[in-house]
Design a protein around this motif. Sequence first.
Motif, PDB file in Angstrom:
ATOM      1  N   THR B 156       0.330 -12.014 -19.365  1.00 54.99           N
ATOM      2  CA  THR B 156       1.190 -10.861 -19.243  1.00 54.99           C
ATOM      3  C   THR B 156       2.629 -11.284 -18.943  1.00 54.99           C
ATOM      4  OG1 THR B 156      -0.730  -9.787 -18.310  1.00 54.99           O
ATOM      5  CG2 THR B 156       1.334  -8.594 -18.187  1.00 54.99           C
ATOM      6  N   PHE B 157       2.756 -12.297 -18.119  1.00 55.77           N
ATOM      7  CA  PHE B 157       4.100 -12.807 -17.834  1.00 55.77           C
ATOM      8  C   PHE B 157       4.753 -13.352 -19.089  1.00 55.77           C
ATOM      9  CE2 PHE B 157       3.181 -12.554 -13.401  1.00 55.77           C
ATOM     10  CZ  PHE B 157       4.421 -12.431 -12.826  1.00 55.77           C
ATOM     11  N   THR B 195       3.404 -18.991  -8.643  1.00 52.99           N
ATOM     12  CA  THR B 195       2.500 -17.974  -8.103  1.00 52.99           C
ATOM     13  C   THR B 195       1.044 -18.353  -8.329  1.00 52.99           C
ATOM     14  OG1 THR B 195       4.155 -16.367  -8.750  1.00 52.99           O
ATOM     15  CG2 THR B 195       2.006 -15.516  -8.108  1.00 52.99           C
ATOM     16  N   PHE B 281      10.933 -19.764  -6.814  1.00 54.36           N
ATOM     17  CA  PHE B 281      11.090 -18.322  -6.774  1.00 54.36           C
ATOM     18  C   PHE B 281      12.547 -17.913  -6.779  1.00 54.36           C
ATOM     19  CE2 PHE B 281       7.366 -15.703  -6.165  1.00 54.36           C
ATOM     20  CZ  PHE B 281       6.392 -16.655  -6.205  1.00 54.36           C
TER      21      PHE B 281
ATOM     22  N   VAL C 195       3.510 -10.990  -4.027  1.00 53.97           N
ATOM     23  CA  VAL C 195       4.045 -12.226  -4.598  1.00 53.97           C
ATOM     24  C   VAL C 195       3.965 -12.202  -6.121  1.00 53.97           C
ATOM     25  CG1 VAL C 195       3.619 -14.695  -4.802  1.00 53.97           C
ATOM     26  CG2 VAL C 195       3.692 -13.639  -2.567  1.00 53.97           C
ATOM     27  N   VAL C 196       2.871 -11.645  -6.656  1.00 55.77           N
ATOM     28  CA  VAL C 196       2.778 -11.528  -8.113  1.00 55.77           C
ATOM     29  C   VAL C 196       3.929 -10.669  -8.643  1.00 55.77           C
ATOM     30  CG1 VAL C 196       1.395 -10.682 -10.041  1.00 55.77           C
ATOM     31  CG2 VAL C 196       0.286 -11.792  -8.119  1.00 55.77           C
ATOM     32  N   ALA C 199       7.237 -12.427  -8.425  1.00 63.62           N
ATOM     33  CA  ALA C 199       7.413 -13.392  -9.502  1.00 63.62           C
ATOM     34  C   ALA C 199       7.855 -12.683 -10.774  1.00 63.62           C
ATOM     35  CB  ALA C 199       6.129 -14.158  -9.739  1.00 63.62           C
ATOM     36  N   ALA C 200       7.302 -11.494 -11.009  1.00 66.12           N
ATOM     37  CA  ALA C 200       7.681 -10.727 -12.193  1.00 66.12           C
ATOM     38  C   ALA C 200       9.141 -10.293 -12.093  1.00 66.12           C
ATOM     39  CB  ALA C 200       6.774  -9.516 -12.341  1.00 66.12           C
ATOM     40  N   ILE C 201       9.524  -9.842 -10.915  1.00 73.90           N
ATOM     41  CA  ILE C 201      10.905  -9.378 -10.746  1.00 73.90           C
ATOM     42  C   ILE C 201      11.883 -10.535 -10.911  1.00 73.90           C
ATOM     43  CG2 ILE C 201      12.540  -8.385  -9.113  1.00 73.90           C
ATOM     44  CD1 ILE C 201      10.213  -6.852  -7.877  1.00 73.90           C
ATOM     45  N   VAL C 202      11.531 -11.655 -10.300  1.00 75.38           N
ATOM     46  CA  VAL C 202      12.412 -12.821 -10.387  1.00 75.38           C
ATOM     47  C   VAL C 202      12.578 -13.252 -11.842  1.00 75.38           C
ATOM     48  CG1 VAL C 202      12.588 -15.254  -9.783  1.00 75.38           C
ATOM     49  CG2 VAL C 202      11.876 -13.620  -8.070  1.00 75.38           C
ATOM     50  N   GLY C 203      11.523 -13.033 -12.637  1.00 78.23           N
ATOM     51  CA  GLY C 203      11.563 -13.456 -14.022  1.00 78.23           C
ATOM     52  C   GLY C 203      12.377 -12.549 -14.931  1.00 78.23           C
ATOM     53  N   ILE C 204      12.838 -11.420 -14.411  1.00 75.80           N
ATOM     54  CA  ILE C 204      13.601 -10.504 -15.257  1.00 75.80           C
ATOM     55  C   ILE C 204      14.967 -11.110 -15.598  1.00 75.80           C
ATOM     56  CG2 ILE C 204      14.727  -8.242 -15.364  1.00 75.80           C
ATOM     57  CD1 ILE C 204      12.525  -7.199 -13.537  1.00 75.80           C
ATOM     58  N   ASP C 205      15.321 -11.006 -16.827  1.00 74.75           N
ATOM     59  CA  ASP C 205      16.581 -11.569 -17.310  1.00 74.75           C
ATOM     60  C   ASP C 205      17.770 -10.948 -16.574  1.00 74.75           C
ATOM     61  OD1 ASP C 205      18.708 -12.494 -18.741  1.00 74.75           O
ATOM     62  OD2 ASP C 205      17.649 -12.361 -20.670  1.00 74.75           O
ATOM     63  N   PRO C 233       4.198  -3.568 -16.972  1.00 73.45           N
ATOM     64  CA  PRO C 233       3.036  -4.177 -17.625  1.00 73.45           C
ATOM     65  C   PRO C 233       2.147  -4.938 -16.644  1.00 73.45           C
ATOM     66  CG  PRO C 233       5.019  -4.615 -18.879  1.00 73.45           C
ATOM     67  CD  PRO C 233       5.463  -3.945 -17.622  1.00 73.45           C
ATOM     68  N   ILE C 234       2.766  -5.667 -15.734  1.00 70.42           N
ATOM     69  CA  ILE C 234       1.954  -6.455 -14.805  1.00 70.42           C
ATOM     70  C   ILE C 234       1.228  -5.533 -13.821  1.00 70.42           C
ATOM     71  CG2 ILE C 234       3.719  -7.000 -13.059  1.00 70.42           C
ATOM     72  CD1 ILE C 234       1.441  -9.593 -14.435  1.00 70.42           C
TER      73      ILE C 234
END
Lengths: 524, 292, 320
Positions: B156-157, B195, B281, C195-196, C199-205, C233-234
């Motif tokens: 998903t990531f 993660t 992170f 934390v999941v 990680a998703a937020i940190v990955g946002i462009d 989505p996550i």
Amino acid sequence: MKWLKKSSVVLTSLVLTSALVTGCGGNNAANSPGGTVQPGSEGSSELKPYEVVMVFPDAPQNDNQRVQDAMNDYLAKTYPEMNMTVKLNPIDWGAWSDKTNLMMASGDKMDLLFTADWLGFQQQVTKGGLLPLDDLLDKYGPDIEAVEKDYHGPAKRGGKLYGIHTHQELGGAQGVYLNKELVDKYKFDLTALKSGKVEDLEPMLQTIKENEPGITPLVAPSFPLEAYYSSTNLDSIVSIAAINTVGTAADDYTVINSYTTPRYMELAKLTNKWYRAGYINKDALTPGLDAWKKIQAGKGFAFVSDMDIIADMEIGTAAVSPNGSIKAGREMLQIPLNIDRLQTGKMTATMYAISKSSQDPERAMMLLNLFYKDKELLTLFNFGIEGTHYVLQDGQVALPEGKTTDNVGYYHDIMWQLGNQMLNYTRVGEDPNKYQNYEKFNEQVSSTPSRIFGFVFDAEPVKNELISIDNANKAFVDGLKSGQLDPDESLPKMLEKQKAAGADKVIAEAQKQLDAWLAENGKK
Amino acid sequence: MQKKRTNPFILIVLSLFSLACLIPFWLIFMISVADEDWVTANGYSFWPGKFSLVAYQYLLEDAGKILRAYGVSASVTLIGVVVSLFVTSAMAYALSRKEFPLRGALSFYILITMLFSGGLLPWYLVYTRFLHVQDTLMALIIPGLIGGFNVIIMRTFFTNSIPPSLIDSSQIDGAGEFRTYFSIILPLSLPVMATIGLFTTVSYWNDWFTSLVFIQNEKLFSLQYLLTKTLMNASFLQTIANKAYSSTAQVTTPLESIRMAMAMIAIGPLVLVFPFLQKYFVKGLTVGAVKG
Amino acid sequence: MASEKALTAQSGSSRPGSKWKSIWKYRALVVLALPGVLLMLINNYLPMFGIFLAFKDLNYTAGIWGSKWIGLDNFKFLFASNDAWLIIRNTLLYNLSFLIINTILAVMLALLLNEVKNKFASKFFQSTVILPNFISMVIAGYIVYGFLNPELGFINKFILEPFGIDPRNWYAEAEHWPYILTLVNTWKGVGYSAVVYLAAIVGIDSEYYEAAVIDGATPWKQMTKITIPLIAPIIIIMTLLAIGRIFNADFGLFYQATMASGMIKETTDVIDTYVYRALMVTGDTGLASSAGLLQSVVGFTLVITVNLAVRKFSKENALF
């Protein structure tokens, strides 16, 4: 639904696995005894070498290997004709059921296996994990027979014997322990308990409650209802089904629900009264609570528990408890309120069996027999190597100079698991006559057998009812025994739930099987 | 990105939450150093009236065993996590490619593993009769190498934070799938790798059941199993105490302080792992940065 | 190895020619997925023959294959009790509330953590919230016990008593436990999910935010219009996966944290604890197999259904 078509992946892999399963099945068959074994006849010098694997519950010992080697040296020297070695395979208590189930189901090699009704003996027999022992015992177990001959009935299933009882005490005694210091301080008159009734403890509890703030009068996690209600009043059959032995004729075999006797109600009410009066600690039901610890800390006066077996035990008579005093770190008195009758259940509480995966059951039986006759071998197993793991002082076992139980390398208290326990040394601090006391106590117990000694209930027909009744009990039994629930209100509720769960069916089934057994044994 | 100060309200909320997470640990620690008799008399407290190091001394006696178990746990965790990250991310990458014709089938294949299980006995048979890995470190490593949950999360990531255009352009440049995976996907997915790496670390480190099932040799016991079995032994003996009848079957419960000291010992290394992973992170490692 | 390749290939053969070709085209992806596929085959699929045990009376001598088929006998015990409804209700209600509360709190926590600008504070908070996830349920049970022990517990001894409130016998009063268990579960689990999401937020462009800032979007706007939609989505996937296990209760939580106290059974008994006790009564592992299978089937059906719904709504976010 595109993915459905693709489920052929799953199907194909199932086919793959089925190959594995049949493989396993084949394996099992190959491992099962009979095929490979050539039982040695009396001529015995032709016996091929064989390693007997002993599986038993115990914390692993650092020097396990050394002791095993010593046992093997001893076996080779003393019994060369048997040509066998032993492999000690202890399994931690906490891992025991998972691990033995897996080993048994997958056919791992095991010869001698410790077992008990509370460790799934019944399932092991039903699932075909154990070997019948009758013939083996006849041939190779003379020393077992010398002490256990009369006690095989309870371990028989379908007429065949599956487990051999450890020779030890045949029952127990339960009663109350009292902190002697406080008894003396308040000059309590202990003859009041001559009656054998726990009720007569009440004035003492009250005195303590009033005069000793910070001291719990009756320390629980153990209660009269749990400790000895059933051993005094019932011949238990299964779960709720039992025969009431108090106030009924000796040939009365009526099966009843054990929660419906007047005595149960009396004791539940009494405990409830004590609980409300604050005589019992409120955290009594939490698992892990250790009553001895509380006594040790000087925070408790009395508690109900199993008694030390000492010379001349009599109901209602106070005596100093040697073991109890050691555990509490202060002088403790014990007053037995019940002495067990000879019960079927006790005989299956500590046994050794021979696993179906044994490749030489004869040799396994020979070894087991040795533990009923050879003090030296038994001592090696229980105490380790003399001079290294223990020393003898006046015929008692002590730790070598400067060693503690933690660092001596081989220290366990599992004398009760194996062989003839009465052959063992006692430890320093114990009554040197411990085992003589046991023998005397055994005479006392075996002279009063239960009405249904030897009767074994087959639970299979009412399996689901038993689960359901256990489920119904769960919400009440603990609360009732600890006095936290009012029996006037809760007991009828519980009985009702038990009824809905199939109590009547269980009782009827128990009656039916019991009647058949009685007829078979000419008792009725 | 340090454009302004953090909203104080946020700081307060987070501080409270952190406190709620820390307090119980403080309590465990205090019980582990409290005098047992004092606790029996006065109750659990955040600052016991009397201290005692008995529990830690007791554990020190077993230092050899504990150190060895630390070694077992550390090597199993290290190997397990590294291998697992590769296997998981490779599978997740394949799944994340919309063009991949087996995508649906593979997702379904993974889903089944997450919902259905054959049970303990068949699982044991596969590892002992088919792979023959009982009593080896492999038995502790293999079962944790892949988990459907982790694959799905990672997939998903990949689908969400890596623009397909990036993959397309790299492949137009002539990079094969392997190069794309190693040089584009992996560097861009450090937060999710950290993660999942963290989760895998925790699950390897905390795993005691696999040791229970497969390990007979005491030298290969993992730390968690060594500690858990002490607790299990105690509670098992307690539940059976009144069934064994025997007056000689003595039940010795480890002191409460020892149980808590064990918990402290087991958590220790994990507390150190997280700050190490945390650097992945940090904001800024984003697609934009790499593109530029 | 070879058979597995063949097997994977064969499964996709609905349109023979073109399908084969496109698989060949993406053979590199097949190779990448292969280690995982094989590991799952060994660890999960091979043992699945155990599912048959749910319908068998396992006999060690006859082996798994040779044991007698007994149909649905192993399932009967689940419904033999008149509490079946209660247990199912508890399991579902707890799991549902855990799912909702955990998701909301975890997303909020992740958003808050993301707002912390100070590097040190940020690291500190991240570390502490994940901490409870590191300890086992057994120890968590002892912590709860430390607070709730009726005689010595922190709450009775140091909170209720000093204020003159009657101490409570927590382990005997069922009505508190839905709150206590939810609290424990949240405390232990929310950091993990947070934390999941983090990680998703940190990955946002970061370009998205830069553009938004230029357009004059407030932080609130940025959160609702950029962050949340991009991590949706996550969230959906995590929820879907949780739904698959809605019939499986966390045994550790319901057994250890309650100290297995029977008097609070009304509000704490769930499918897994019931099965455990049934096992204690009979020792028959066939019961566990059948209960597990039932839980799986329900979970499977639910996931498939919910996934279909998600597909209708947004194909991108579905599981498959």
